[in-house]
Scaffold this motif. Structure first.
Motif: not given
Ligand code: MLT
Length: 269
Positions: A128, A132, A146-147
Motif C-alpha cells: 500500500n 500511495l 483523500d485516500r
C-alpha cells in the motif's frame, strides 16, 4: 520560526520555558497537529514542535528514514541548546520517538506514544505504501489525503464534529509531494520496535483514541505489554477519538499530558 541546519531548512515552534517537550507530528501532517496542546501547556513547560523533514515549511532533500528524522530532531535541539527532553509523538511521530531511543537515549527524559504502534509494516502495508507513492507522484497530495482521510478521524468525531474532516484533509493536502514520497519509503522500511520498547527506562505514557482504526487500542496495549517496569508505563484511552486524537479531543489529550508531566517530577533525571 525557521532555521537552517546542515544545508536543510526546518520550521518549528518554540514557546514557554522549563522542561522541554518535543511534539512530533504524524504522516502526512505538519506541526500544526499539536498546536492546541502546545498553546495549553506552554505556560508550564517549554513546547517545541518541528515540521519534520519534507513537511510543512521544512525543506530537506533525502535521505528519508526514521533514523534521519530522529537525527534531524536532535540537530534542532542542539541548535536550540536543549538537553534531555520529553518526546511526544503521534503515529509516525511515535515511530521517530522509538528511533530516538535507539540512537540518542541520553536525550530522552520521557515518552508519550500517541496513536502509534511498535510493529513494522506487513507485506500488505508495504504494498500500500508503494501504491500511495504512485498516487502522490501521479495525482498529488490531495489524492493521498483523500485516500487517508477516512482512517484518520474516528466515527464519533465524524458525527459530533463534521467540520474537522475538512481541516484534517487541508492539513494533509498541503504537504509537499517530495516529503510525502520520502516519508512513505521511510514508513515502509521502518523496523519493528518491540525490542526497543523493552529497553526503555524513562517514564512513558501510551495514549490512544478509542475509535482509532489505523493504530487501534490493541496496538497500544501491545506497546504497554512490551514496556518494562522501569518505564512506569500507563495507558489512557481517549473516549470518542480516532487516530488524530489530539485534534479530535484536544482537551482530553492535554489533560492526559498535563497529568503525565506532573508525574515526571517524581522521576528525577
Ligand atoms: C500516521 O498518522 O503517521 C500514519 O498513519 C502512520 C502510518 O501510516 O503508519
Amino acid at each position: 520560526m525557521i532555521v537552517s541546519i546542515n544545508g536543510n531548512v526546518f520550521g518549528y515552534d518554540d514557546a514557554g520555558s522549563g522542561l522541554p517537550v518535543v511534539f512530533l507530528h504524524g504522516f502526512p501532517h505538519d506541526r500544526s497537529l499539536w498546536a492546541q496542546q502546545r498553546t495549553a501547556l506552554a505556560p508550564r513547560v517549554r513546547c517545541i514542535a518541528p515540521d519534520l523533514r519534507g513537511f510543512g515549511v521544512s525543506v530537506a532533500k533525502g535521505p528519508y528514514s526514521m533514523d534521519q528524522y530522529a537525527d534531524d530532531v536532535v540537530a534542532l535541539l542542539d541548535n536550540l541548546d536543549i538537553g534531555p527532553a520529553v518526546f511526544c509523538g503521534l503515529s509516525m511521530g511515535g515511530y521517530i520517538a522509538m528511533a530516538l531511543w535507539r540512537r540518542h537515549p541520553e536525550r530522552v527524559r520521557g515518552f508519550v506514544f500517541c496513536d502509534t504502534k511498535a510493529g513494522a509494516d506487513s507485506e500488505a502495508a508495504r504494498a500500500n505504501r508503494e501504491l500511495l507513492i504512485g498516487v502522490a507522484h501521479g495525482e498529488g497530495a490531495g489524492a493521498v489525503a483523500d485516500r487517508m482521510l477516512l482512517g484518520m478521524i474516528g466515527k464519533a468525531t465524524r458525527s459530533r464534529q463534521p467540520s474537522l474532516e475538512a481541516d484534517v484533509r487541508a492539513m494533509m493536502a498541503r504537504q509537499p509531494v517530495a516529503g510525502i514520497v520520502g516519508a512513505l519509503g521511510a514508513l515502509r522500511d521502518r523496523p519493528d520496535s518491540h525490542e526497543t520498547l523493552k529497553s526503555i527506562t524513562v517514564p512513558t505514557l501510551v495514549l490512544v483514541g478509542e475509535d482509532d482504526v489505523l493504530t487501534p487500542p490493541s496496538d497500544a496495549q501491545s506497546m504497554l505489554d512490551a514496556l518494562p517496569e522501569a518505564a512506569a508505563a500507563r495507558m489512557d484511552i481517549i473516549a470518542g477519538a480516532g487516530h488524530v486524537s489530539c485534534l479530535e479531543r484536544p482537551a482530553a489529550v492535554t489533560h492526559a499530558l498535563a497529568e503525565y508531566l506532573l508525574t515526571l517530577a517524581g522521576h528525577p533525571y
